[in-house]
Design a protein around this motif. Structure first.
Motif, PDB file in Angstrom:
ATOM      1  N   SER A  59       0.848  -1.117  -0.283  1.00  0.00           N
ATOM      2  CA  SER A  59       0.070   0.123   0.058  1.00  0.00           C
ATOM      3  C   SER A  59       0.806   1.228   0.017  1.00  0.00           C
ATOM      4  CB  SER A  59      -0.876   0.092   1.313  1.00  0.00           C
ATOM      5  OG  SER A  59      -1.585  -1.215   1.233  1.00  0.00           O
ATOM      6  N   GLN A  60       0.420   2.453   0.000  1.00  0.00           N
ATOM      7  CA  GLN A  60       0.857   3.613  -0.004  1.00  0.00           C
ATOM      8  C   GLN A  60       1.604   3.776   0.971  1.00  0.00           C
ATOM      9  OE1 GLN A  60      -2.489   2.872  -0.883  1.00  0.00           O
ATOM     10  NE2 GLN A  60      -3.217   4.371  -1.921  1.00  0.00           N
TER      11      GLN A  60
ATOM     12  N   ASP B 194       4.524   2.398   2.133  1.00  0.00           N
ATOM     13  CA  ASP B 194       4.939   1.598   2.798  1.00  0.00           C
ATOM     14  C   ASP B 194       6.386   1.506   3.383  1.00  0.00           C
ATOM     15  OD1 ASP B 194       4.755  -1.492   3.351  1.00  0.00           O
ATOM     16  OD2 ASP B 194       5.818  -2.145   1.708  1.00  0.00           O
TER      17      ASP B 194
ATOM     18  N   LYS C  57       7.182   1.708  11.290  1.00  0.00           N
ATOM     19  CA  LYS C  57       6.695   1.976   9.940  1.00  0.00           C
ATOM     20  C   LYS C  57       5.154   2.324   9.881  1.00  0.00           C
ATOM     21  CE  LYS C  57       9.748  -1.694   8.424  1.00  0.00           C
ATOM     22  NZ  LYS C  57      10.055  -3.013   7.937  1.00  0.00           N
ATOM     23  N   LYS C  58       4.893   3.100   8.984  1.00  0.00           N
ATOM     24  CA  LYS C  58       3.691   3.809   9.030  1.00  0.00           C
ATOM     25  C   LYS C  58       2.564   2.676   8.587  1.00  0.00           C
ATOM     26  CE  LYS C  58       0.708   7.235   6.478  1.00  0.00           C
ATOM     27  NZ  LYS C  58       0.743   8.123   5.596  1.00  0.00           N
ATOM     28  N   VAL C  59       2.993   1.874   7.650  1.00  0.00           N
ATOM     29  CA  VAL C  59       1.890   0.658   7.307  1.00  0.00           C
ATOM     30  C   VAL C  59       1.693  -0.327   8.645  1.00  0.00           C
ATOM     31  CG1 VAL C  59       1.643  -1.137   6.045  1.00  0.00           C
ATOM     32  CG2 VAL C  59       2.734   0.821   4.910  1.00  0.00           C
ATOM     33  N   GLU C  60       2.632  -0.791   9.170  1.00  0.00           N
ATOM     34  CA  GLU C  60       2.571  -1.579  10.192  1.00  0.00           C
ATOM     35  C   GLU C  60       1.538  -0.895  11.388  1.00  0.00           C
ATOM     36  OE1 GLU C  60       6.195  -4.443   9.708  1.00  0.00           O
ATOM     37  OE2 GLU C  60       6.154  -3.160  11.471  1.00  0.00           O
TER      38      GLU C  60
ATOM     39  N   ARG D 105      -2.353  -0.561  10.425  1.00  0.00           N
ATOM     40  CA  ARG D 105      -2.638  -1.871  10.323  1.00  0.00           C
ATOM     41  C   ARG D 105      -3.115  -2.185  11.935  1.00  0.00           C
ATOM     42  NH1 ARG D 105       0.300  -6.384   7.566  1.00  0.00           N
ATOM     43  NH2 ARG D 105      -1.655  -7.253   7.880  1.00  0.00           N
TER      44      ARG D 105
ATOM     45  N   GLU E  84      -9.160   2.305   7.329  1.00  0.00           N
ATOM     46  CA  GLU E  84      -8.588   1.553   5.917  1.00  0.00           C
ATOM     47  C   GLU E  84      -8.896   2.657   4.756  1.00  0.00           C
ATOM     48  OE1 GLU E  84      -8.976  -2.630   5.879  1.00  0.00           O
ATOM     49  OE2 GLU E  84     -10.264  -2.352   7.351  1.00  0.00           O
TER      50      GLU E  84
ATOM     51  N   SER F  99      -6.789   6.027   4.706  1.00  0.00           N
ATOM     52  CA  SER F  99      -5.161   5.795   4.868  1.00  0.00           C
ATOM     53  C   SER F  99      -4.874   5.138   3.615  1.00  0.00           C
ATOM     54  CB  SER F  99      -4.680   5.012   6.087  1.00  0.00           C
ATOM     55  OG  SER F  99      -5.254   3.638   5.877  1.00  0.00           O
TER      56      SER F  99
ATOM     57  N   ILE G 123      -4.393   2.271   3.369  1.00  0.00           N
ATOM     58  CA  ILE G 123      -3.839   0.694   4.013  1.00  0.00           C
ATOM     59  C   ILE G 123      -4.825  -0.110   4.605  1.00  0.00           C
ATOM     60  CG2 ILE G 123      -1.856   0.056   5.584  1.00  0.00           C
ATOM     61  CD1 ILE G 123      -0.980   2.980   5.304  1.00  0.00           C
TER      62      ILE G 123
END
Length: 580
Positions: free
Chosen positions: A48-49, A51, A62-65, A68, A87, A90, A92
């Motif tokens: 995703s964006q 990552d 990490k932003k993605v983690e 989530r 979701e 974001s 993500i």
């Protein structure tokens, strides 16, 4: 007694040399419907964006983690719409579309379809696929049995579960259920609701098997926060209170004022040196013994002070050892190389006298079931009696030395004694097996932790050693600073979750260390002669008692003045009854 130059009386206890979410439903939720619209087919780490973006000053999150696990936390708290909005905004997703489909199939009981989807998730480890398949098919098997579809269950067992060749023991257990199916008790809950609830448990088990990049662990954010709080608490050298539970809004830090450091009461009923003292397990009583041959039981009052309950006379020699029964209804006392007496706590009556003809007893301890007692004997043996005074068993040989402590593990299986000057025996008396702790210096005394996993050993080189005796015996910490050279000085575990170590000292002070870090955090002046023994109230982490050659017992509690000045409040005025 404090001076080295004085000649010790014959019965003096001087150390001399001897030879261890309920957010799912049977229908697709908002989250599931939204995500199933995606065209992604594999559950590889999400692309995703952002990552590769990180947040925070240290650049490790990490932003993605982060997004989530926040989404997962929202869903687990029941905030379905908010989680779906996160979701969407974001960009993500919590899980890929194929994982969302897999979750829906599990909840709906579409077993064949869920197995097909599992193979499409993109797991690289074939063993994980097999283990996850086994868990799914095992659940299918149980539902078929519950529905009394015995032949279908047998077919699943033979043609689907057995070929996986994993969990062979569990496979045999499933086979036995075909012969004698277990009956599920009915509690009025509908069969459909029971299945849905059970399938949610299945999903939780699957989450423990699948990689976190595929399915995030249940309540992962809460777990991380709890770990952070645990680290802050462990790093706090003075954490000793349940008051004002740890907050997420500020970093945690306690002050010294939460450690008992203020003398609240001085007890002066003994006419000679006080050698031993111990709080009862429930914290309501304190027993003390002295070279005046007297034992005193003290009782806590509602005003926080303690008062004399019973004077126990009968010993002909100084009393050097005390042990409370598991229910605190009885008390064992041991005279120096004399007899062991058993007293009734309520009445002060002597219930029994344990002795061996021609020999003296040196120590005593209760079995955890309260039906037997163990005693060290001057012939270096250890004997076990029943409460009526019958000699049940005796272990000959070098099991103990003349001046010695005696410990029994919480399961009653391990007998702990000082068998030589520098060696401790961990004796499994039922199996007759034995392990040893060997020190480089003479052992003065020891104390066993409440959980029987750790042993605190006092040595002649003015060190305390903490040993893990749960499984492999291992030295884990050393504590230094206190003074002793010729007397039996005792130490103890104490405080909230036994986070501290306390010890007497020949320089008339009480020493307190932080158990994990080994840091000496407090010394408590007040006594005018050697401090022989300390005991921390097991029911009240804010109460500590010390016994001294100055013939007094000091009760230590919180410094209320400093706590008031600091704008803090305590969880107790040091009630001996353990009330906080």
């Amino acid at each position: 007694m404090g001076g080295v130059e004085h000649e010790d009386p014959p019965l003096k206890r001087v150390k001399v040399s001897y030879e261890e979410s309920d957010s799912f439903s049977s229908n697709a939720s908002i989250r599931e419907l939204a995500r199933c619209l995606s065209n992604n087919s594999m559950a590889r780490p999400l692309e995703s964006q952002g990552d590769d973006k990180v947040v925070g000053v240290k650049g490790v999150v990490k932003k993605v983690e982060l997004v989530r696990i926040i989404a997962e936390a929202l869903y687990s708290l029941g905030y379905e719409k908010t989680g779906a909005h996160l979701e969407e905004e974001s960009g993500i997703p919590l899980h890929s579309a194929v994982v969302n489909l897999f979750v829906k199939q599990i909840i709906d009981g579409e077993w064949n379809e869920s197995l097909a989807t599992l193979h499409n998730i993109g797991l690289m480890d074939e063993n994980i696929v097999k283990l996850a398949s086994f868990v799914i098919l095992e659940h299918k098997f149980f539902e078929l049995l519950d529905g009394e579809k015995i032949m279908d269950a047998l077919k699943t067992l033979r043609t689907e579960i057995a070929p996986l060749c994993v969990h062979i023991n569990r496979l045999h257990e499933l086979s036995s259920l075909i012969v004698s199916p277990s009956q599920t008790a009915l509690d009025g809950t509908s069969a459909q609701r029971l299945r849905i609830r059970s399938r949610k448990k299945l999903l939780e088990e699957l989450k423990t098997l699948l990689p976190s990049t595929v399915m995030i662990q249940e309540k992962r954010l809460v777990l991380l926060v709890e770990q952070a709080l645990d680290l802050q608490r462990d790093a706090c050298r003075f954490h000793n209170s349940l008051v004002d539970e740890m907050s997420l809004l500020t970093d945690h830090q306690c002050g010294r004022d939460y450690i008992p450091s203020q003398t609240l009461q001085i007890l002066q009923e003994h006419s000679n040196e006080v050698w031993f003292l111990q709080f009862s397990h429930n914290g309501e009583y304190l027993a003390s013994s002295s070279s005046d041959c007297l034992v005193i039981i003290w009782e806590g009052k509602l005003d926080g002070r303690i008062s004399l309950k019973h004077r126990l006379s009968g010993h002909q020699k100084p009393v050097s050892y005390i042990s409370w029964s598991p229910d605190d209804h009885q008390l064992l006392t041991c005279g120096v190389e004399e007899a062991v007496r058993c007293w009734d706590t309520a009445s002060g009556e002597c219930l029994n006298v344990y002795e061996k003809s021609g020999l003296g007893l040196t120590s005593c301890a209760w079995a955890p079931d309260g039906r037997r007692i163990f005693c060290g004997v001057t012939d270096k043996s250890v004997c076990m009696w029943d409460l009526e005074g019958k000699d049940v068993k005796c272990w000959k040989g070098q099991k103990t030395i003349r001046i010695s402590d005696l410990g029994i593990s919480s399961d009653g299986k391990q007998l702990i004694t000082v068998c030589k000057e520098n060696i401790i025996s961990l004796f499994e008396w039922e199996s007759n097996s034995e392990k040893f702790i060997e020190e480089d210096h003479t052992i003065i005394s020891f104390a066993l932790s409440n959980d029987s996993k750790f042993l605190l050993v006092s040595l002649s080189n003015q060190e305390l050693h903490l040993w893990n005796i749960d499984g492999t015996v291992m030295l884990v910490a050393k504590y230094k600073g206190h003074k002793h050279s010729r007397l039996v000085v005792r130490s103890c575990f104490g405080g909230l979750e036994q986070a501290f170590i306390a010890s007497g000292s020949e320089d008339s002070q009480v020493y307190i260390w932080h158990r994990v870090s080994g840091e000496l955090i407090l010394t408590l002046p007040g006594h005018s002669a050697a401090v022989n023994c300390v005991s921390w109230n097991p029911a009240n982490p804010h109460m500590l008692a010390s016994a001294s050659d100055d013939r007094t017992i000091r009760l230590w509690g919180l410094d209320q003045v400093n706590m008031t000045q600091n704008g803090e409040h305590s969880n107790g005025v040091c009630y001996c009854k353990g009330a906080t």
